[in-house]
Design a protein around this motif. Structure first.
Motif, PDB file in Angstrom:
ATOM      1  N   VAL A   1     -11.107   7.203   8.282  1.00 45.01           N
ATOM      2  CA  VAL A   1     -10.594   8.452   7.713  1.00 45.01           C
ATOM      3  C   VAL A   1      -9.434   8.091   6.806  1.00 45.01           C
ATOM      4  O   VAL A   1      -8.502   7.391   7.230  1.00 45.01           O
ATOM      5  CB  VAL A   1     -10.124   9.429   8.804  1.00 45.01           C
ATOM      6  N   LEU A   2      -9.486   8.527   5.571  1.00 40.13           N
ATOM      7  CA  LEU A   2      -8.413   8.293   4.611  1.00 40.13           C
ATOM      8  C   LEU A   2      -7.727   9.619   4.312  1.00 40.13           C
ATOM      9  O   LEU A   2      -8.384  10.596   3.949  1.00 40.13           O
ATOM     10  CB  LEU A   2      -8.964   7.702   3.306  1.00 40.13           C
ATOM     11  N   VAL A   3      -6.417   9.644   4.462  1.00 39.91           N
ATOM     12  CA  VAL A   3      -5.646  10.846   4.159  1.00 39.91           C
ATOM     13  C   VAL A   3      -4.604  10.483   3.107  1.00 39.91           C
ATOM     14  O   VAL A   3      -3.745   9.627   3.347  1.00 39.91           O
ATOM     15  CB  VAL A   3      -4.952  11.423   5.402  1.00 39.91           C
ATOM     16  N   THR A   4      -4.708  11.123   1.944  1.00 32.50           N
ATOM     17  CA  THR A   4      -3.783  10.863   0.844  1.00 32.50           C
ATOM     18  C   THR A   4      -2.926  12.096   0.613  1.00 32.50           C
ATOM     19  O   THR A   4      -3.384  13.079   0.025  1.00 32.50           O
ATOM     20  CB  THR A   4      -4.537  10.509  -0.446  1.00 32.50           C
ATOM     21  N   PRO A   5      -1.677  12.098   1.080  1.00 34.42           N
ATOM     22  CA  PRO A   5      -0.809  13.251   0.835  1.00 34.42           C
ATOM     23  C   PRO A   5      -0.465  13.352  -0.643  1.00 34.42           C
ATOM     24  O   PRO A   5      -0.467  12.335  -1.362  1.00 34.42           O
ATOM     25  CB  PRO A   5       0.430  12.949   1.687  1.00 34.42           C
ATOM     26  N   PRO A   6      -0.162  14.544  -1.123  1.00 32.73           N
ATOM     27  CA  PRO A   6       0.120  14.737  -2.554  1.00 32.73           C
ATOM     28  C   PRO A   6       1.515  14.247  -2.918  1.00 32.73           C
ATOM     29  O   PRO A   6       2.444  15.030  -3.167  1.00 32.73           O
ATOM     30  CB  PRO A   6      -0.015  16.250  -2.732  1.00 32.73           C
ATOM     31  N   LEU A   7       1.675  12.934  -2.965  1.00 30.96           N
ATOM     32  CA  LEU A   7       2.958  12.305  -3.267  1.00 30.96           C
ATOM     33  C   LEU A   7       2.781  11.304  -4.390  1.00 30.96           C
ATOM     34  O   LEU A   7       1.758  10.617  -4.459  1.00 30.96           O
ATOM     35  CB  LEU A   7       3.500  11.574  -2.032  1.00 30.96           C
ATOM     36  N   ALA A   8       3.773  11.184  -5.237  1.00 27.89           N
ATOM     37  CA  ALA A   8       3.780  10.167  -6.284  1.00 27.89           C
ATOM     38  C   ALA A   8       4.655   9.017  -5.806  1.00 27.89           C
ATOM     39  O   ALA A   8       5.887   9.082  -5.877  1.00 27.89           O
ATOM     40  CB  ALA A   8       4.313  10.738  -7.589  1.00 27.89           C
ATOM     41  N   VAL A   9       4.023   7.970  -5.300  1.00 24.63           N
ATOM     42  CA  VAL A   9       4.752   6.824  -4.753  1.00 24.63           C
ATOM     43  C   VAL A   9       4.710   5.681  -5.767  1.00 24.63           C
ATOM     44  O   VAL A   9       3.635   5.291  -6.225  1.00 24.63           O
ATOM     45  CB  VAL A   9       4.138   6.373  -3.413  1.00 24.63           C
ATOM     46  N   SER A  10       5.881   5.165  -6.103  1.00 21.77           N
ATOM     47  CA  SER A  10       5.984   4.041  -7.037  1.00 21.77           C
ATOM     48  C   SER A  10       5.971   2.732  -6.260  1.00 21.77           C
ATOM     49  O   SER A  10       6.866   2.476  -5.443  1.00 21.77           O
ATOM     50  CB  SER A  10       7.276   4.152  -7.852  1.00 21.77           C
ATOM     51  N   THR A  11       4.959   1.899  -6.523  1.00 24.30           N
ATOM     52  CA  THR A  11       4.890   0.596  -5.861  1.00 24.30           C
ATOM     53  C   THR A  11       6.128  -0.242  -6.164  1.00 24.30           C
ATOM     54  O   THR A  11       6.689  -0.892  -5.271  1.00 24.30           O
ATOM     55  CB  THR A  11       3.623  -0.148  -6.306  1.00 24.30           C
ATOM     56  N   ALA A  12       6.576  -0.223  -7.417  1.00 22.32           N
ATOM     57  CA  ALA A  12       7.759  -1.003  -7.791  1.00 22.32           C
ATOM     58  C   ALA A  12       8.981  -0.544  -7.002  1.00 22.32           C
ATOM     59  O   ALA A  12       9.788  -1.370  -6.539  1.00 22.32           O
ATOM     60  CB  ALA A  12       8.013  -0.872  -9.289  1.00 22.32           C
ATOM     61  N   GLN A  13       9.129   0.770  -6.832  1.00 24.68           N
ATOM     62  CA  GLN A  13      10.269   1.286  -6.069  1.00 24.68           C
ATOM     63  C   GLN A  13      10.199   0.853  -4.608  1.00 24.68           C
ATOM     64  O   GLN A  13      11.207   0.473  -4.008  1.00 24.68           O
ATOM     65  CB  GLN A  13      10.314   2.813  -6.143  1.00 24.68           C
ATOM     66  N   ILE A  14       8.993   0.886  -4.026  1.00 23.22           N
ATOM     67  CA  ILE A  14       8.845   0.499  -2.623  1.00 23.22           C
ATOM     68  C   ILE A  14       9.252  -0.960  -2.426  1.00 23.22           C
ATOM     69  O   ILE A  14       9.967  -1.308  -1.470  1.00 23.22           O
ATOM     70  CB  ILE A  14       7.392   0.726  -2.153  1.00 23.22           C
ATOM     71  N   TYR A  15       8.837  -1.843  -3.337  1.00 21.49           N
ATOM     72  CA  TYR A  15       9.210  -3.247  -3.209  1.00 21.49           C
ATOM     73  C   TYR A  15      10.709  -3.457  -3.437  1.00 21.49           C
ATOM     74  O   TYR A  15      11.336  -4.308  -2.786  1.00 21.49           O
ATOM     75  CB  TYR A  15       8.381  -4.115  -4.149  1.00 21.49           C
ATOM     76  N   ARG A  16      11.303  -2.712  -4.362  1.00 25.68           N
ATOM     77  CA  ARG A  16      12.755  -2.822  -4.569  1.00 25.68           C
ATOM     78  C   ARG A  16      13.505  -2.424  -3.299  1.00 25.68           C
ATOM     79  O   ARG A  16      14.462  -3.091  -2.881  1.00 25.68           O
ATOM     80  CB  ARG A  16      13.198  -1.941  -5.738  1.00 25.68           C
ATOM     81  N   GLU A  17      13.070  -1.335  -2.677  1.00 26.81           N
ATOM     82  CA  GLU A  17      13.716  -0.884  -1.451  1.00 26.81           C
ATOM     83  C   GLU A  17      13.466  -1.859  -0.305  1.00 26.81           C
ATOM     84  O   GLU A  17      14.339  -2.075   0.532  1.00 26.81           O
ATOM     85  CB  GLU A  17      13.216   0.518  -1.082  1.00 26.81           C
ATOM     86  N   TYR A  18      12.285  -2.443  -0.288  1.00 25.33           N
ATOM     87  CA  TYR A  18      12.004  -3.455   0.736  1.00 25.33           C
ATOM     88  C   TYR A  18      12.972  -4.625   0.594  1.00 25.33           C
ATOM     89  O   TYR A  18      13.548  -5.098   1.586  1.00 25.33           O
ATOM     90  CB  TYR A  18      10.558  -3.937   0.623  1.00 25.33           C
ATOM     91  N   ASP A  19      13.164  -5.101  -0.638  1.00 25.89           N
ATOM     92  CA  ASP A  19      14.072  -6.221  -0.868  1.00 25.89           C
ATOM     93  C   ASP A  19      15.510  -5.864  -0.474  1.00 25.89           C
ATOM     94  O   ASP A  19      16.270  -6.723  -0.013  1.00 25.89           O
ATOM     95  CB  ASP A  19      14.035  -6.633  -2.340  1.00 25.89           C
TER      96      ASP A  19
END
Length: 294
Positions: free
Chosen positions: A165-183
């Motif tokens: 089951v795949l559930v995609t909430p209506p969000l605009a997620v930036s991959t670059a931002q996620i990696y910056r925050e991870y770092d």
């Protein structure tokens, strides 16, 4: 003309091992093809590249991975032939499911044939790594362990066609931002990739579900709590195991078969986002319709 299906990917595990030269992140991830696909229709032309799509969310110029893949083939081989490519978009966009990468991989494979380039699978894989991190996997498909930027691929024993089951909430997620925050945050969550590989080799669905994990998940769920709400809903609905795919926002729930996946999906609130039922599969690119070359 050639018509092909380009399948989405999910990450059963995703670990960030560090940084590589050039600023890329070193990854270790178990990736899997699922039977959710875009459809692409390729028509050869004597000159020029034209990309069309039925989705307003997809660019048609050089920023499109399809275009980049086709242009790279031309540059590397010196081929001057062209193509018209129409994309029927079904995989959610910017959702952690590799839709653009799947389309680019299909483009490399199909144009290699339509343009009679004769490139080997290894040569296509090298080009795929230049287009995008997930493109090499989408060219190979099935069940694999990917390392490096995603270009170092080790095929694994195929899993049975478990339901998803795949559930995609209506969000605009930036991959670059996620990696910056991870770092910045270094959350310290690391999935047990070795245990996942062992579970796959045994074909143990319960163990596969138990070892699902994503090092980026704490970052995305902190920035977007709605992703965590989707996880909790899937768990409550009876999924065997739940994890975010890629950098999100899609969350997958693993089930024993498609019938169980439909039951789990039926218990979910439609307000969570786009809900899709699918299954694991062994191919990423599949010929749908073939006509003679022009």
């Amino acid at each position: 003309m050639l018509e092909v299906l380009a399948r989405a990917k999910i990450n059963l595990t995703l670990d960030v091992k560090g940084l590589l030269p050039g600023g890329y992140h070193e990854l270790e991830t178990v990736m899997q093809s699922v039977d959710l696909c875009d459809r692409l229709v390729f028509t050869p032309r004597s000159r020029g590249l034209e990309i069309q799509t039925d989705s307003e969310l997809i660019p048609s110029g050089p920023e499109n991975l399809i275009y980049r893949a086709a242009e790279l083939l031309q540059k590397v081989t010196g081929c001057r032939r062209g193509a018209h490519i129409f994309l029927f978009k079904n995989i959610p966009v910017a959702a952690g499911l590799g839709g653009g990468s799947a389309d680019a991989a299909a483009t490399l494979v199909v144009l290699n044939e339509l343009w009679s380039l004769g490139l080997s699978r290894d040569e296509l894989l090298m080009l795929a790594s230049r287009v995008g991190a997930d493109v090499p996997f989408c060219l190979m498909g099935g069940t694999v362990l990917a390392r490096g930027k995603g270009e170092l691929i080790t095929p694994l024993k195929p899993l049975p066609p478990l339901g998803v089951v795949l559930v995609t909430p209506p969000l605009a997620v930036s991959t670059a931002q996620i990696y910056r925050e991870y770092d910045r945050l270094l959350p310290g969550v690391h999935p047990d990739t070795s245990a996942m590989v062992a579970a796959i080799e045994k074909g143990d669905a319960a163990a596969v579900a138990a070892f699902l994990g994503n090092a980026l998940e704490p970052v995305t769920t902190t920035l977007y709590p709605r992703v965590n709400a989707v996880k909790e809903a899937l768990q409550a609905a009876g999924a065997l195991g739940v994890v975010m795919s890629g950098s999100g926002p899609t969350v997958l729930g693993l089930c024993r078969d498609e019938e169980e996946a439909r039951r789990v999906a039926g218990r979910l609130d439609p307000g969570l986002g786009r809900i899709l039922c699918t299954r694991l599969c062994r191919q990423s690119i599949e010929l749908a319709v073939r006509e003679n070359k022009r």
